[in-house]
Design a protein around this motif. Structure first.
Motif, PDB file in Angstrom:
ATOM      1  N   LEU A  20      38.100 -26.311  10.850  1.00 42.92           N
ATOM      2  CA  LEU A  20      38.451 -24.921  10.586  1.00 42.92           C
ATOM      3  C   LEU A  20      37.509 -24.351   9.529  1.00 42.92           C
TER       4      LEU A  20
ATOM      5  N   SER B 231      38.647 -19.981  13.005  1.00 46.72           N
ATOM      6  CA  SER B 231      38.500 -19.518  11.627  1.00 46.72           C
ATOM      7  C   SER B 231      39.877 -19.167  11.085  1.00 46.72           C
ATOM      8  N   VAL B 232      40.013 -19.301   9.777  1.00 45.58           N
ATOM      9  CA  VAL B 232      41.258 -18.973   9.087  1.00 45.58           C
ATOM     10  C   VAL B 232      40.916 -17.987   7.981  1.00 45.58           C
TER      11      VAL B 232
END
Length: 556
Positions: A147, A175-176
């Motif tokens: 991530l 993606s975060v």
């Protein structure tokens, strides 16, 4: 790694193109006997790219925005393919958009295969959007999850080189974004000294208060080629922080909101939340409650990501230093998540099958208390005096040094979990009760941190990896007289649970989870003032599973 201007131009050409080459998406069913000509499609462009988000094992949200030549209802078709050439279409459909939703388009595509990369695009008649790539979550046994973690992207502060670098990678599952995706300030506001030179003055020029203001601000951010490239490359799992509404938001107000003069805070928050969900590829857990954003994502049996809201739904008002010293922050009734979210999280921690329990949230959970003398005067001389006293054997300390070592410590940021210690203890108690391997992700501070998470008894319960910012400035602006390397080295000596700090570079975090470890690579770019930049991994740390191993350790 060096990113040259021709590489940047390629990204811009891919993401900013309004019409792609090739066939046309169908707007009507095949084989119709109706010879009536179809109405001419409205003329549109795609100035804000495409995006996907909130992936699950069988579904994902797809997003775009059309900019019509004239107001009115716009029919939009979409299709999902298993290949980049769109030779094999696996899902397709149509919808409409209009001014009521700011011409944004969101589709929740279901019936997809797990752990699968898909390609998608939209069309209005023959006018096709750029294509995007997305990926569904895996099920069952999973070897690896990667991530990219972001926070604090302030458009006028500089170029989004951090987004550009992550968009170039091909090893990321998602993606975060931990919040502060936009900032609310007007021209001349926070961190905008070079905005005119860079061609990044805020739009609208005033602070965002009304729905139209927030919509225009999102529209400006989403014209950025690097942000478009990130969204087109992978799904995003996002949550808000405070600046999507106003600085230091809590459930009934914000530091940067004047009730009456700027209208009712409740109205401002509702407008901000509406614009957020219009412009972000989010899936509402409860359509009747758009303010409810906390939700979970399971990457098979390896990792469970729980996205939390520490801002809007349950947070009591922040306390200042005076109130903290009076003990008011330690009121057991003080909430950061709120009772409903606390109960939900406890249930998730109890029932989740993920080996790693990851909390995606906004503010630092670790204990970040610093000596009172340093808090009052964070200069080189003050820090040197304290550290010298600390490193001097107790029997050899002068009375002044003994007093320095014995002085109380106070949190440097009471907007974080340090201002809500009972709420933090409740979360850590739930983790301990279920014997979980805990990794907390944080943003908000514009600096990079890695810490052990300890409960009120001093027991290490898990770890926290906090990403730097995309463009907002860190301590290098607030403490310009302290050399960054010296400050970064001093912080772990000043703060008991802190293992690593970088206080001057913009960047992102790559989290890699396996059954053996969770590794955090802190990636930094060397500039946000030029489109040509270099990216380096500034530090790599990890944590191991199992009781006794849940702390930050070096990479082997």
């Amino acid at each position: 790694m060096t990113t040259e201007s021709n590489r940047r131009r390629f990204l811009r050409n891919v993401t900013l193109g309004s019409v792609a080459v090739g066939g046309v998406l169908p707007l009507a069913a095949c084989g119709s006997d109706d010879d009536t000509p179809a109405p001419e499609a409205p003329k549109v462009s795609y100035q804000h790219g495409v995006a996907s988000g909130d992936p699950q094992s069988d579904r994902v949200i797809l997003w775009t925005r059309v900019t019509p030549a004239a107001d009115g209802e716009v029919p939009v078709s979409w299709e999902v393919a298993s290949d980049a050439q769109f030779a094999t279409i696996v899902k397709s459909g149509s919808t409409t958009t209009n001014a009521a939703r700011d011409y944004t388009v969101k589709v929740d595509v279901t019936g997809l295969a797990a752990a699968t990369r898909y390609h998608y695009r939209f069309a209005v008649g023959a006018q096709r959007s750029p294509a995007g790539s997305t990926k569904t979550l895996p099920t069952g046994n999973v070897d690896t999850v990667r991530l990219a973690v972001f926070s604090c992207s302030n458009y006028p502060a500089g170029y989004f080189n951090v987004y550009a670098d992550a968009a170039l990678r091909n090893d990321l599952d998602a993606s975060v974004h931990l919040g502060d995706y936009i900032y609310e300030y007007g021209v001349g506001g926070y961190a905008s000294d070079t905005a005119a030179t860079l061609g990044r003055l805020s739009v609208p020029p005033t602070e965002t208060i009304q729905l139209a203001d927030y919509r225009r601000r999102y529209a400006q951010y989403r014209t950025d080629a690097d942000l478009q490239a990130l969204h087109a490359a992978m799904p995003m799992i996002a949550v808000w922080d405070d600046h999507e509404i106003a600085n230091d938001t809590w459930k009934n107000g914000a530091e940067n909101h004047t009730e009456g003069t700027e209208g009712k805070f409740a109205d401002r928050r509702a407008a901000a939340i509406q614009a957020y969900h219009e412009w972000m590829p989010t899936r509402l857990p409860d359509a009747a409650r758009p303010e409810k954003i906390y939700r979970s994502f399971d990457f098979g049996n390896l990792l469970s990501l729980h996205m939390l809201d520490t801002r809007n739904i349950g947070r009591d008002q922040q306390v200042d230093v005076t109130a903290y010293l009076q003990g008011l922050a330690h009121d057991p009734a003080r909430q950061l998540l709120g009772a409903e979210q606390n109960t939900w999280l406890a249930t998730q921690l109890q029932t989740s099958k993920g080996q790693w329990q990851v909390l995606g949230q906004q503010v630092l959970m670790s204990r970040m208390s610093i000596p009172a003398s340093v808090a009052q005067d964070p200069g080189v001389a003050t820090m040197t005096a304290y550290l010298t006293a600390l490193q001097t054997p107790a029997g050899a300390r002068t009375p002044e040094q003994a007093a320095l070592v014995a002085q109380p410590k106070i949190p440097y940021n009471l907007d974080a979990w340090d201002g809500y210690p009972a709420a933090r203890d409740a979360v850590l108690a739930a983790v301990k009760a279920n014997d979980r391997n805990l990794v907390v992700l944080a943003g908000d501070t514009h600096n990079a941190w890695a810490s052990d998470l300890t409960d009120s008894t001093g027991q290490v319960v898990g770890v926290e990896f906090a990403t730097s910012s995309v463009s907002s400035p860190g301590f290098e602006v607030y403490l310009p007289t302290v050399p960054p390397a010296q400050l970064g080295g001093a912080f772990p000596m000043l703060i008991d649970d802190l293992v690593y700090a970088d206080t001057s570079r913009r960047g992102y975090l790559v989290l890699k989870a396996t059954a053996q470890e969770v590794r955090a690579d802190f990636v930094f770019v060397n500039t946000i003032a030029s489109h040509t930049y270099q990216a380096v991994v500034g530090q790599s740390l990890r944590t191991l599973p199992g009781a006794g191993n849940r702390k930050v350790v070096p990479v082997a």
